[in-house]
Design an enzyme around this catalytic site. Structure first.
Site, PDB file in Angstrom:
ATOM      1  NE  ARG A   1      35.893 -84.288 -62.316  1.00  0.00           N
ATOM      2  CZ  ARG A   1      37.023 -84.822 -61.889  1.00  0.00           C
ATOM      3  NH1 ARG A   1      37.114 -86.142 -61.755  1.00  0.00           N
ATOM      4  NH2 ARG A   1      38.064 -84.072 -61.608  1.00  0.00           N
TER       5      ARG A   1
ATOM      6  CG  HIS B   1      38.795 -89.503 -57.323  1.00  0.00           C
ATOM      7  ND1 HIS B   1      38.000 -90.086 -58.295  1.00  0.00           N
ATOM      8  CD2 HIS B   1      39.696 -88.718 -57.992  1.00  0.00           C
ATOM      9  CE1 HIS B   1      38.396 -89.663 -59.485  1.00  0.00           C
ATOM     10  NE2 HIS B   1      39.407 -88.836 -59.335  1.00  0.00           N
TER      11      HIS B   1
ATOM     12  CD  GLN C   1      43.477 -91.058 -59.905  1.00  0.00           C
ATOM     13  OE1 GLN C   1      42.919 -90.310 -60.688  1.00  0.00           O
ATOM     14  NE2 GLN C   1      44.589 -91.715 -60.213  1.00  0.00           N
TER      15      GLN C   1
ATOM     16  CG  ASP D   1      45.333 -84.635 -55.187  1.00  0.00           C
ATOM     17  OD1 ASP D   1      45.585 -84.116 -56.293  1.00  0.00           O
ATOM     18  OD2 ASP D   1      44.187 -84.959 -54.833  1.00  0.00           O
TER      19      ASP D   1
ATOM     20  CB  CYS E   1      45.127 -88.402 -58.921  1.00  0.00           C
ATOM     21  SG  CYS E   1      44.668 -86.907 -58.018  1.00  0.00           S
TER      22      CYS E   1
ATOM     23  NE  ARG F   1      40.609 -92.401 -63.167  1.00  0.00           N
ATOM     24  CZ  ARG F   1      40.145 -91.160 -63.015  1.00  0.00           C
ATOM     25  NH1 ARG F   1      40.979 -90.153 -62.845  1.00  0.00           N
ATOM     26  NH2 ARG F   1      38.842 -90.920 -63.004  1.00  0.00           N
TER      27      ARG F   1
END
Length: 309
Positions: free
Chosen positions: A109, A136, A139, A227, A266, A294
């Site tokens: 990450r 991402h 996700q 988001d 998310c 996830r």
């Protein structure tokens, strides 16, 4: 068989992404009554080791990958970049070469997408993009899994993204080329997604459309996605909050979507900024199913990377 990295959805064949989603859905159903620490039947990644490197703070990515590896019968080692020599000037390439001798796969990450690409180029084991400034992908597979779980036919669905055209938005644009859904994006010009990503998707016949207002993007949508307006590392918080204020998912905005529309985010969320509490905590919201998934999406990605699907 060639090494399988999971860096960007645009680079992965649609059939492989379909297999990953199918496996995630099936594996979740198969372990429905098991405790969270129970290992999946057959322990498909028994004796496998995953390295997890974090340059950014994490809740869902860290826990889902670590729990996922345990459920698959494997193990994970977690390190923040600042705890490693990587944080003291060791090159990404040297880190990749060393970790390839220790582990079977690497999840990172990171701040800079180019560093993840460099890590993957140097590593002899699969590298998974757990989030970068560009994209991402993990996700989005969890999001699409959640929608299918709730009865959506992706190819015949209209997804609407509102707010900042950020890394998550980029991965939705890429996913539209693979799964065929219609994607409408409402952003201010200052925070629109990268034109090259949009044009590349449209060149592949993806139904991706940009709008200046949230209302135009959301009209008639099956799914509304938001988001946070200010992400980790953003230095222009005040400008963002000012320009994105009109792109918040309010109850009034949700009424422009279909009556059966669902809401995705998310997380982490900031109620009263990018979304009303009445929306994210209401009956249209799927955000906690999305967060749960996830784990299952990550497990399928790991199996794909390690040729276990």
């Amino acid at each position: 068989m060639s090494k399988r990295d999971f860096l960007d959805l645009i680079d992965i064949p649609a059939a492989d992404l379909r297999a990953i989603l199918d496996d995630a859905l099936a594996t979740k159903r198969a372990r429905a009554d098991k405790p969270k620490g129970a290992v999946d039947e057959g322990a498909p990644l028994a004796d496998h080791m995953l390295a997890m490197i974090f340059e950014k703070a994490s809740t869902r990515t860290r826990f889902s990958f670590e729990v996922g590896m345990h459920q698959l019968g494997g193990s994970a080692i977690v390190a923040r970049a600042g705890e490693m020599q990587l944080g003291r000037g060791e090159t990404v390439e040297d880190t990749a070469l060393v970790l390839s001798r220790y582990v079977d796969a690497i999840m990172i990450r990171a701040n800079d997408h180019a560093d993840v690409e460099a890590l993957a180029a140097a590593a002899s084991v699969p590298v998974i993009n757990g989030l970068t400034d560009r994209s991402h992908p993990c996700q989005i597979l969890a999001d699409l899994m959640t929608l299918e779980e709730h009865g959506f036919d992706l190819a015949n669905s209209h997804l609407a993204w509102v707010g900042d055209g950020n890394n998550v938005c980029t991965s939705f644009i890429q996913a539209a080329t693979k799964f065929g859904f219609k994607l409408t994006i409402g952003t201010p010009a200052r925070y629109a997604p990268d034109e090259e990503d949009v044009e590349a998707a449209q060149d592949l016949q993806a139904r991706v459309h940009l709008y200046d207002t949230a209302e135009e993007a959301v009209a008639g949508a099956d799914v509304v996605i938001a988001d946070t307006f200010v992400s980790m590392g953003d230095a222009d918080a005040d400008e963002r909050l000012d320009l994105l204020e009109d792109y918040a998912v309010t109850t009034d905005l949700m009424e422009l979507a279909k009556p059966t529309a669902r809401f995705l985010h998310c997380l982490p969320a900031h109620r009263g900024e990018e979304v009303d509490a009445e929306v994210i905590d209401g009956p249209q919201s799927l955000v906690f199913d999305e967060a749960e998934n996830r784990v299952h999406a990550q497990k399928a990605i790991l199996k794909w990377c390690l040729n276990k699907l």
